[in-house]
Design an enzyme around this catalytic site. Structure first.
Site, PDB file in Angstrom:
ATOM      1  N   ILE A 168       0.823  -1.216   0.000  1.00  0.00           N
ATOM      2  CA  ILE A 168       0.000   0.000   0.000  1.00  0.00           C
ATOM      3  C   ILE A 168       0.860   1.270   0.000  1.00  0.00           C
ATOM      4  O   ILE A 168       0.441   2.275  -0.516  1.00  0.00           O
ATOM      5  CB  ILE A 168      -1.036   0.008   1.159  1.00  0.00           C
ATOM      6  CG1 ILE A 168      -0.410  -0.490   2.451  1.00  0.00           C
ATOM      7  CG2 ILE A 168      -2.257  -0.797   0.802  1.00  0.00           C
ATOM      8  CD1 ILE A 168      -1.364  -0.524   3.613  1.00  0.00           C
ATOM      9  N   TYR A 198      -7.262 -14.201  13.370  1.00  0.00           N
ATOM     10  CA  TYR A 198      -6.189 -14.517  12.422  1.00  0.00           C
ATOM     11  C   TYR A 198      -6.194 -16.026  12.123  1.00  0.00           C
ATOM     12  O   TYR A 198      -6.200 -16.442  10.959  1.00  0.00           O
ATOM     13  CB  TYR A 198      -4.857 -14.081  13.041  1.00  0.00           C
ATOM     14  CG  TYR A 198      -3.623 -14.467  12.273  1.00  0.00           C
ATOM     15  CD1 TYR A 198      -3.372 -13.965  11.021  1.00  0.00           C
ATOM     16  CD2 TYR A 198      -2.670 -15.323  12.845  1.00  0.00           C
ATOM     17  CE1 TYR A 198      -2.213 -14.308  10.327  1.00  0.00           C
ATOM     18  CE2 TYR A 198      -1.516 -15.662  12.169  1.00  0.00           C
ATOM     19  CZ  TYR A 198      -1.292 -15.155  10.905  1.00  0.00           C
ATOM     20  OH  TYR A 198      -0.151 -15.498  10.229  1.00  0.00           O
TER      21      TYR A 198
HETATM   22  N1  SER Z   1       3.873 -15.032  13.582  1.00  0.00           N
HETATM   23  C1  SER Z   1       2.440 -15.064  13.584  1.00  0.00           C
HETATM   24  C2  SER Z   1       1.889 -14.257  14.687  1.00  0.00           C
HETATM   25  O1  SER Z   1       2.551 -14.155  15.692  1.00  0.00           O
HETATM   26  C3  SER Z   1       1.945 -16.476  13.702  1.00  0.00           C
HETATM   27  O2  SER Z   1       1.893 -17.011  12.423  1.00  0.00           O
HETATM   28  O3  SER Z   1       0.819 -13.744  14.574  1.00  0.00           O
END
Ligand code: SER
Length: 317
Positions: free
Chosen positions: A38, A143
């Site tokens: 971006i 996530y």
């Molecule tokens: N490194 C990432 C995180 O800490 C985990 O995949 O969110």
């Protein structure tokens, strides 16, 4: 890769993107590698840069057509800690971005995709030690939820439309060239910079919070390895477990003390410690080793030595 292949790395300014784009450019030539993000990179690059968000489908399509892109590495994502404060944005960036790229491949506008998953697909009900490829996956971060859904989406596009999408479940990644942003494993990068600059660090994870980790050089090796493997070797189209080593903050601090005996670490665990507590300690990566010949070059000691060598130079010490 044939002469005609052109690479687009989306998220070229990020922790992985910075190193990957540079490596790909050295391997395939400046004119064959386009990096997008971006914002413009702050330092001169050895690849062609195009400003673009992965959510801007029309602009992305025009870049793909302009350069006849064949291979896309999609790295733009909200990581675990940042995602918890921006649930809708994390979902949208992590999922809509992936869907855009999968649809370009479905429509034969590009040929091959790399998209990373993560150890965050695992959760508190997953076994802790040597976690197998197929196990219980009930993530407790947005996530992790988006990465698990993304894995299914990749597998679905492969099965239904033959999309050649390849993926790795990255562990915590540690490198010296670039800084992470918004993750739970970020401490393992920050600690080196603070040790060299100030000889002290306050860690946001508990001293015994063991997590699977990997040196950036090996993450890049795995990424290019899976993308260049013959198609028939790629048997898993959700995402491959990959592993190098694991350690706790306490164990990392002990290694750093070998370089700086005066180094002091304090612990002030915050919300990120809870996220980390839901992830496994170690990963079994037999699938990647057997299917396409993955193996890491760096163990824990070799990684610490290499980071110290490079960062001491960087900070003139
Ligand atoms: N490194 C990432 C995180 O800490 C985990 O995949 O969110």
């Amino acid at each position: 890769m044939s002469e005609k292949n052109k690479i687009l790395v989306i998220g070229c300014n990020g922790q992985i993107g910075t190193v990957l784009t540079n490596t790909l450019s050295k391997k395939y030539g400046r004119d064959n590698v386009i990096g997008s993000d971006i914002a413009k990179p702050t330092e001169p690059t050895n690849f062609i840069f195009e400003a673009c968000s992965v959510l801007d489908k029309d602009l992305l399509l025009s870049i793909i057509k302009k350069y006849n892109i064949t291979d896309v590495y999609l790295l733009a994502a909200y990581l675990s800690a940042k995602g918890e404060n921006n649930i809708s944005k994390a979902w949208s960036l992590n999922m809509d971005g992936l869907l855009n790229i999968l649809n370009f491949a479905k429509d034969k506008l590009i040929q091959k995709i790399f998209w990373p998953s993560s150890i965050a697909v695992f959760g508190p009900t997953t076994p802790k030690v040597n976690v197998e490829q197929n196990t219980i996956m009930e993530p407790t971060t947005i996530y992790g939820v988006s990465k698990l859904a993304g894995e299914s989406l990749c597998n679905y596009y492969y099965k239904k439309f033959g999309v050649d999408v390849r993926s790795l479940r990255y562990p915590g990644l540690i490198g010296w060239q670039s800084m992470p942003g918004g993750g739970t494993t970020d401490y393992a990068v920050d600690i080196f910079h603070e040790a060299i600059k100030n000889r002290k660090y306050t860690c946001f994870l508990s001293p015994d919070r063991t997590l699977p980790m990997m040196y950036m050089a090996d993450a890049i090796k795995a990424t290019i390895g899976i993308m260049t493997a013959p198609i028939e070797k790629i048997k898993i189209r959700t995402s491959y477990n990959i592993s190098a080593f694991h350690f706790s903050p306490e164990e990392l601090a002990t290694k750093i003390e070998l370089y700086f005996p005066e180094f002091k670490i304090n612990y002030s665990p915050d919300k990120r410690d809870l996220l980390a507590s839901s992830w496994p300690n170690s990963i079994d990566d037999q699938g990647a080793r057997n299917d396409w010949g993955w193996s890491p070059n760096y163990d824990f000691n070799k990684m610490v030595d290499d980071i110290m060598l490079n960062l001491k130079k960087k900070y003139n010490q």
